[in-house]
Design an enzyme around this catalytic site. Sequence first.
Site: not given
Ligand code: GUN
Length: 282
Positions: A53, A97, A120
């Site tokens: 990311k 996350q 998100d």
């Molecule tokens: N954990 C696995 N995929 C994601 C995601 O798209 N966003 C977040 N915040 N955590 C995750």
Amino acid sequence: MTAQLIDGKALSQQLRADVKARADQLKAKGIVPGLAVVLVGDNQASQVYVRNKVKSCEECGFHSVLEKYDANMTEAELLARVEALNNDPSIHGILVQLPLPKHIDDHKVIEAISPSKDVDGFHVASAGALMVGEVGFKACTPYGCMKMLESIGMKDLRGKHAVVIGRSNIVGKPMAMMLLAANATVTITHSGTADLAAMTRQADIIVAAVGKLNVLTADMVKPGAVVIDVGMNRNAEGKLCGDVDFDGVKEVAGYITPVPGGVGPMTITMLMVNTLESAERA
Ligand code: GUN
């Protein structure tokens, strides 16, 4: 093979080039899109995801901060960090996350993120906005799936039957809402569905999002259907695989997304799109 591949990597590159161009326009006005990524603990998969990311932010010309904390950070400490980021004008998107360590309530933390920075799309306000058709951030994975459908000319899904396999808050439910907003007739199937194959055989579009190998096999697919595979699993040999039996289904479907190189890259791309749009709104 009869199915055409929907290449998530190539589509991502196209969309990211557009994101970068729009970010450059914003920068000319003195605004640099900013994303904060917060990681608590040492989950191996999460470490890889957050690194990707941050790398994508660099490629798009965004400002990014990665905040890494020890697994024993308290919930109150994390909530205080979220509040500080809510008030930081250089940050347009906040991503905490998941999963979080067990002693921290995921829901409480997500609800602490300002909906105006919830890139998100996990906040109840974002889910509600999607449900009623108001402006809000769309969850990145289903949003990416919609862009993949658009890329093959399927933007208005009037007259199409879409079957979603899985009902998670992150993928299945928002996916169903986005398909509905595009005028599809939508069926959500899940572990309590009596005859999954009877449902999927009626589908023009199938989205598999349960996290289980071979949930969808060739005998369950109508010839020519579009199959989108959101799964990320390892098979017995340790190879990355989706939820769909790719080798079988590709002989029946009209279009199919591969794993890897399908939905995965699109998820991060849509995170970049949401962050850019947040900066544009600011
Ligand atoms: N954990 C696995 N995929 C994601 C995601 O798209 N966003 C977040 N915040 N955590 C995750």
